[in-house]
Design an enzyme around this catalytic site. Structure first.
Site, PDB file in Angstrom:
ATOM      1  N   HIS A   1       0.856  -1.191   0.000  1.00  0.00           N
ATOM      2  CA  HIS A   1       0.000   0.000   0.000  1.00  0.00           C
ATOM      3  C   HIS A   1       0.892   1.242   0.000  1.00  0.00           C
ATOM      4  CE1 HIS A   1      -4.041   1.713   0.398  1.00  0.00           C
ATOM      5  NE2 HIS A   1      -3.369   2.731   0.900  1.00  0.00           N
ATOM      6  N   ALA A   2       0.633   2.168  -0.933  1.00  0.00           N
ATOM      7  CA  ALA A   2       1.536   3.308  -1.160  1.00  0.00           C
ATOM      8  C   ALA A   2       1.642   4.185   0.083  1.00  0.00           C
ATOM      9  CB  ALA A   2       1.022   4.137  -2.334  1.00  0.00           C
TER      10      ALA A   2
ATOM     11  N   HIS B   1      -0.354  11.858  -6.106  1.00  0.00           N
ATOM     12  CA  HIS B   1      -0.861  11.900  -4.723  1.00  0.00           C
ATOM     13  C   HIS B   1       0.272  11.729  -3.717  1.00  0.00           C
ATOM     14  CE1 HIS B   1      -3.725  11.124  -1.399  1.00  0.00           C
ATOM     15  NE2 HIS B   1      -2.749  10.334  -0.976  1.00  0.00           N
ATOM     16  N   GLU B   2       1.089  10.703  -3.926  1.00  0.00           N
ATOM     17  CA  GLU B   2       2.192  10.433  -2.981  1.00  0.00           C
ATOM     18  C   GLU B   2       3.225  11.550  -3.040  1.00  0.00           C
ATOM     19  OE1 GLU B   2       0.139   7.400  -1.669  1.00  0.00           O
ATOM     20  OE2 GLU B   2       1.953   8.218  -0.769  1.00  0.00           O
TER      21      GLU B   2
ATOM     22  N   HIS C   1       2.421  14.458  -0.896  1.00  0.00           N
ATOM     23  CA  HIS C   1       2.834  14.351   0.512  1.00  0.00           C
ATOM     24  C   HIS C   1       4.280  14.828   0.683  1.00  0.00           C
ATOM     25  CE1 HIS C   1      -0.694  12.402   2.112  1.00  0.00           C
ATOM     26  NE2 HIS C   1      -0.572  11.333   1.349  1.00  0.00           N
TER      27      HIS C   1
ATOM     28  N   GLU D   1      -3.597  15.108   2.343  1.00  0.00           N
ATOM     29  CA  GLU D   1      -4.088  14.191   1.295  1.00  0.00           C
ATOM     30  C   GLU D   1      -4.450  14.923   0.015  1.00  0.00           C
ATOM     31  OE1 GLU D   1      -3.222  11.263   3.803  1.00  0.00           O
ATOM     32  OE2 GLU D   1      -3.641  11.193   1.664  1.00  0.00           O
TER      33      GLU D   1
ATOM     34  N   HIS E   1      -6.727   0.496   5.556  1.00  0.00           N
ATOM     35  CA  HIS E   1      -6.697   1.496   6.610  1.00  0.00           C
ATOM     36  C   HIS E   1      -7.246   0.979   7.925  1.00  0.00           C
ATOM     37  CE1 HIS E   1      -6.185   3.523   2.860  1.00  0.00           C
ATOM     38  NE2 HIS E   1      -5.782   4.604   3.472  1.00  0.00           N
TER      39      HIS E   1
ATOM     40  N   TYR F   1      -9.608  11.653   3.776  1.00  0.00           N
ATOM     41  CA  TYR F   1      -9.770  11.613   2.319  1.00  0.00           C
ATOM     42  C   TYR F   1     -11.079  12.292   1.912  1.00  0.00           C
ATOM     43  CZ  TYR F   1      -6.051   8.194   2.870  1.00  0.00           C
ATOM     44  OH  TYR F   1      -4.880   7.567   3.221  1.00  0.00           O
TER      45      TYR F   1
END
Ligand SMILES: O=C(CCC(O)(O)[C@H](Cc1ccccc1)NC(=O)c1ccccc1)N[C@@H](Cc1ccccc1)C(=O)O
Ligand SMILES: [Zn+2]
Length: 617
Positions: free
Chosen positions: A343-344, A373-374, A377, A401, A503, A513
């Site tokens: 999971h990223a 998305h990553e 962060h 997020e 999660h 999210y």
């Protein structure tokens, strides 16, 4: 108690230096475990966890000796308000050990879970129904030797995305929950008990209240409810249209025309985003479609090239490039020689230099969006790295997020995809607009009820409203009532379906999210204004706008030094400091009109009893 503010500031200076070092050591150990799931690495990580908690408890004792509420400097008071919450380290050592042990065991179960390949030859019941129990009684009269070989990433994710065989999809859906959810049900219940005990030791009523305190406003729960009420009519329109298309594809025996949509047919293991059924549901087939997965493959894109493409969008705005160590130490592909947590996630190693992404990247459009998305962060980490350690966090978890997704809103436009050569001729026709907005809605609108219900369910578990007697049933009440999806096979309290979503075993909150999907459109609207965009919001592409980049930098470099409401004021030049659904409703306005006209004669919403009737047949 010590009222000397100068001494308090001195204490904060020492804390800042020491915390950075402790955090770095913990992150290294956690990284080693996540990128090489072995018992040894797990033990080392749990050890480091205890060392970090001891450090945190020591500093907490020192901090609570100060009469900090009367200090005059606002940032000093703010730092102490965070430092004097001990978190799970408030538990007695043996219980803390049990809690972290349970967490790692659940996360490991999820990360290494595998299922058997689907076998259509399996016994069929007289009803013609597929006898999946045969699958789980691999005894000799079935002649089915079942060796679990298929992991979630990339195998099951891609099979759920690409299979159009309802029997195969139903098998994959059920087998994953047998392998990943069911086994951790008891562990999760004990984990909840310990989490609540820790929360109460911190003065919260339960772990849900502790989680919600991250948003620093009273009535956050009601705020989220209100946002969802405003968004659900648009979701119901999308749900009705997609359901009608699925009825066309699979027939009414599989999809009830006026009922909920069976969860295994939506292209995703959790039915949380529906982009993978764009081919079945696209409004104007044959016109421009923004799924550039084929183009990425034909052009020989590698995961690294996808990361470079995403980075270039950030730097085009005058934002930070990824540091050298990022390219040397990140794990951007699934290794073939060891188990990893696929999971990223994006990692800040607390020393202002070392930042990494861990992602089992596949070459698809969906993964290109995840890469943005990553990287969002990491960009946020980089922009607040000069803040004191305590303020190196998102203004609220939803902000963190949202960063990457904001840029992806521009990067996904047909015009932008054409400019980077991933899309051929793009016309400005109405049909292309609707196709694009529809594709975006399968990602952003479809997600909203799932983003909302995940923590509705968990908050109720933490508060005791949901207990072990209705754990799974309450999950399906919410899935049916809020999201209008139903299980493809009957579910009981033996099952634990929420546990089959990362999660929950990983204990990562989820309402962040939902907040992100609302606030990212507020960011998009403001950045488009700063970039001088004119015309419909969904056509905006902030690429190369240094003005938009400067505004984003001003908001994000604050970190958690100011309440997120103030960060929103900076973003909107004082126009608002609240979460606001207007921008997302404006963005999807044209689609909503189109959907309402297309849905004439359809039942909007779903009749909940249809699901039960369907299952029984
Ligand atoms: O879980 C993720 C992406 C992973 C992450 O980047 O949010 C990751 C989750 C995580 C993993 C391990 C420990 C803690 C959290 N979060 C981060 O890497 C992260 C979070 C906060 C600060 C810095 C990094 N997305 C969600 C929701 C989502 C988001 C966007 C599009 C589709 C779906 C999902 O897939 O269900
Ligand atoms: Zn994230």
């Amino acid at each position: 108690t010590n009222t000397n503010e100068a001494e308090a500031i001195d204490f904060l200076g020492r804390y800042d230096r020491e915390a950075g070092q402790m955090c770095n050591k913990f992150m290294e150990a956690s990284w080693n475990y996540n990128t090489n799931v072995t018992d040894f690495n797990k033990r080392v990580m749990l050890q480091q966890q205890m060392i970090w908690s001891d450090f945190h408890r020591t500093k907490w004792n020192e901090a609570t000796n100060f009469a900090w509420k009367n200090f005059t400097t606002p940032t000093v008071r703010r730092m102490f308000s965070f430092l004097t919450v001990l978190g799970k380290a408030a538990l007695p050592r043996d219980k803390l050990k049990e809690l972290t042990g349970l967490l790692q065991e659940m996360k490991t179960t999820y990360s290494v879970a595998k299922i058997c390949r689907y076998d259509a030859r399996l016994r069929r019941l007289p009803s013609g129904d597929y006898d999946y129990d045969a699958e789980f009684e691999a005894d000799d009269d079935n002649q089915i030797g079942c060796i679990p070989t298929l992991p979630l990433e990339p195998h099951l994710t891609q099979m759920m995305a690409n299979s159009r065989d309802p029997d195969e999809l139903r098998y994959l859906w059920r087998a994953w929950r047998e392998a990943a959810g069911k086994p951790i049900r008891q562990k999760y219940l004990r984990f909840v008990e310990l989490s609540n005990e820790a929360a109460r030791l911190n003065g919260f009523s339960d772990a849900g209240e502790y989680w919600r305190s991250d948003y620093e406003i009273d009535g956050f729960r009601e705020e989220v409810e209100e946002l969802w009420q405003k968004l659900s009519p648009l979701y119901q329109q999308l749900h009705a249209y997609v359901r009608a298309k699925l009825v066309e594809k699979y027939g009414e025996e599989v999809v009830p025309r006026r009922g909920p949509i069976p969860a295994h047919l939506l292209g995703n293991m959790w039915a949380q985003t529906w982009t993978n059924v764009l081919d079945i549901t696209i409004p104007y087939p044959g016109r421009t479609s923004v799924d550039v997965t084929n183009a990425l493959r034909i052009q020989g894109y590698s995961p690294l090239a996808m990361f470079r493409l995403a980075e270039e969008f950030f730097t085009s705005l005058g934002l930070e490039p990824m540091p050298q160590t990022f390219w040397q130490r990140s794990m951007i592909q699934k290794p073939t020689d060891r188990e990893v947590v696929c999971h990223a996630s994006a990692w800040d190693f607390c020393n202002g230099r070392d930042y990494r992404i861990k992602q089992c990247t596949e070459v698809t459009m969906e993964h290109l969006v995840t890469t943005h998305h990553e990287m969002g962060h990491i960009q946020y980490d980089l922009l607040y790295r000069n803040q004191p350690f305590i303020f190196r966090d998102g203004a609220n978890p939803g902000f963190h997020e949202a960063v990457g997704d904001v840029l992806a809103l521009s990067a996904s436009t047909p015009r932008h995809l054409q400019s980077v050569g991933l899309l051929g001729n793009v016309d400005d026709s109405y049909e292309t607009d609707i196709n694009f907005l529809f594709a975006m809605a399968l990602d952003k609108i479809a997600f909203l009820p799932f983003g909302y219900l995940m923590d509705q369910w968990r908050w109720e578990v933490f508060s005791g409203d949901t207990t072990s007697s209705n754990l799974n049933n309450r999950w399906w009440e919410l899935r049916l009532g809020v999201q209008g999806v139903s299980p493809p096979v009957p579910r009981t309290e033996e099952d634990f379906d929420p546990g089959a979503k990362f999660h929950v075993p990983a204990n990562v909150p989820y309402v962040r999210y939902f907040v992100s999907f609302v606030v990212q459109f507020q960011f998009h609207a403001e950045l488009c204004k700063a970039a001088g965009h004119e015309g419909p919001l969904h056509r905006c592409d902030i690429y190369r706008s240094v003005k938009a980049g400067r505004l984003l930098r001003n908001v994000l470099s604050l970190g958690k030094s100011r309440p997120w409401t103030e960060a929103l004021s900076v973003l909107t030049s004082g126009r608002t400091n609240k979460l606001d659904v207007e921008p997302i409703l404006e963005y999807f306005g044209p689609l909503r009109t189109w959907l309402e006209s297309q849905n004439r004669g359809e039942l909007i919403g779903w009749r909940e009893n249809e699901a039960i009737v369907l299952q029984v047949t």
